[in-house]
Scaffold this motif. Structure first.
Motif, PDB file in Angstrom:
ATOM      1  N   ALA A  40      -6.009  -5.902  -7.533  1.00 59.05           N
ATOM      2  CA  ALA A  40      -5.741  -4.527  -7.133  1.00 59.05           C
ATOM      3  C   ALA A  40      -6.644  -3.555  -7.896  1.00 59.05           C
ATOM      4  N   ALA A 246      -1.067  -8.639  -7.579  1.00 56.35           N
ATOM      5  CA  ALA A 246      -1.283  -7.199  -7.454  1.00 56.35           C
ATOM      6  C   ALA A 246      -0.839  -6.467  -8.712  1.00 56.35           C
ATOM      7  N   ASP A 278      -1.976  -2.516  -1.431  1.00 57.64           N
ATOM      8  CA  ASP A 278      -2.002  -3.678  -2.304  1.00 57.64           C
ATOM      9  C   ASP A 278      -1.023  -4.772  -1.905  1.00 57.64           C
TER      10      ASP A 278
END
Length: 411
Positions: A40, A246, A278
């Motif tokens: 992310a 993430a 994400d």
């Protein structure tokens, strides 16, 4: 449609089981698109020089027909990507690629692509096959582009990271690695996800902060998310799930100013604001595993400690959006933070954890707090399993990954 049934309790793992245990499928599932890895992005830090960046990401499952995602979520201007090459890297210690593995990526069958501010783009499928643990090198040439990056220190093994070319120009086609400089662990530019056609039946996205990102997981072992992926990979192909990480160090679960950075550039948008990009936008999502709230409850120079009600409200919102998208969500309790027993911060943490365990908001819960806390002092992580007051070391990550009962994911 979601189905609910009475939860059981598995004390040994500190785990509450609920209807996710009913979500089992047969091993004969047809191949379909899943997400094999993710990193992310956090923010924009400058403008790209005239150089090629070879990003290295490690995949968590088996797949073919790879696609890579490039993103410009934070750039104030469009970014033009002039060239992308994707190959397999035998070792993160070297920028060299497996001979013959490097492929030029196309986007809408064009070799270059312009990504508007706030947007992402997936490549066309590439004739590459991977297994769990393989390193995929995504070499991007985008001089002058805003640098949307992920730049926090990763764990010590199988680290995501990148190599920058030693000289100017597009060097993505170089398989020898001679055009590139030293490895920069934890530094990724623009490349934030890889998907593939896979026999795995879906993807688990772990949404979290530095504990999920792998920060301070010292001691020579993988992150807990990698431990989880390795355990799942022992199942038959059609009974597997991939894991997309993430985690962003310093991230908050509630919408508030970041406690550590007044510029908001260090730690990504709060979880509710990045949930679509994400998590929900990724191919093959079946489960979300939420482990977040430490930064909200701890506070910092730029934001006071959040009350329990604020964290709970944010978690409830996230769970509702995940369910509305047709996925299941697993909630993990917040780890000890070295706050004194009876202190306001510790009382807030205990209140949030009690809500996670008992509210029924989540399809299942994982009691990470119980897995790592010191029985002699439950306000701290056991000494042998902690790197500092907030973060497990590699041994602690191993304990977390091994403590997860795979039945919460229908396995």
């Amino acid at each position: 449609m979601r189905f609910r049934r009475t939860a059981g309790v598995l004390v040994a793992c500190g785990l509450l089981l609920s209807p996710a245990t009913a979500d089992a499928t047969t091993s004969g599932a047809l191949p379909h698109a899943v997400t094999l890895t993710e990193s992310a992005l956090q923010g924009v830090h400058g403008t790209a020089p005239d150089a090629t960046v070879r990003n290295v990401l490690t995949v968590t499952g088996t797949g073919t027909a790879l696609r890579v995602r490039l993103s410009n979520p934070f750039g104030g201007t469009a970014m033009t990507v002039r060239s992308v090459w994707v190959g397999l890297q035998p070792s993160t210690n070297s920028p060299a690629l497996v001979p013959g593995s490097n492929r030029r990526a196309t986007f809408g069958f064009q070799r270059s692509v312009t990504i508007p501010p706030g947007a992402s783009v997936w490549s066309n499928p590439l004739p590459l096959s991977v297994r769990r643990g393989d390193h995929v090198a995504v070499s991007v040439y985008a001089p002058g582009a805003p640098v949307n990056d992920h730049t926090f220190p990763p764990p010590e093994t199988d680290t995501p990271g990148s190599f920058a070319s030693a000289g100017p120009g597009d060097t993505g086609a170089d398989e020898s690695g001679s055009a590139f400089g030293a490895f920069k662990p934890g530094v990724l530019w623009w490349a934030d996800a890889i998907s593939a056609v896979s026999p795995a039946r879906g993807t688990i996205v772990t949404l979290g902060d530095s504990i999920t990102d792998g920060y301070n997981a010292f001691g020579g072992g993988p992150r807990w998310t990698d431990v989880l992926a390795a355990r799942i990979e022992t199942r038959p192909p059609g009974r597997r799930l991939t894991v997309a990480n993430a985690g962003i160090s310093g991230n908050t679960v509630s919408v508030q100013p970041n406690p550590y950075d007044p510029t908001g550039q260090c730690c990504g948008p709060p979880a509710p604001l990045r949930l679509d990009r994400d998590v929900l936008s990724l191919p093959g999502v079946r489960y979300v595993l939420l482990l977040e709230g430490t930064n909200d409850l701890g506070g910092g120079d730029n934001a006071p400690p959040a009350p329990a009600a604020q964290v709970i409200a944010a978690m409830r919102t996230i769970a509702g959006r995940v369910h509305a998208a047709g996925h299941k969500i697993v909630g993990a309790t917040i780890l000890p933070m070295c706050n004194a027993a009876g202190s306001a911060k510790e009382q807030a943490r205990l209140a949030v954890n009690e809500w996670i365990r008992t509210s029924g908001t989540f399809d299942a819960t994982l009691d990470f707090d119980a897995a790592l806390r010191d029985p002699a002092d439950p306000t701290v992580i056991r000494a042998g399993w902690r790197s500092d007051c907030y973060h497990p070391n590699a041994q602690g990550d191993r304990v977390l990954g091994d403590s997860i009962d795979l039945r919460v994911f229908g396995l």
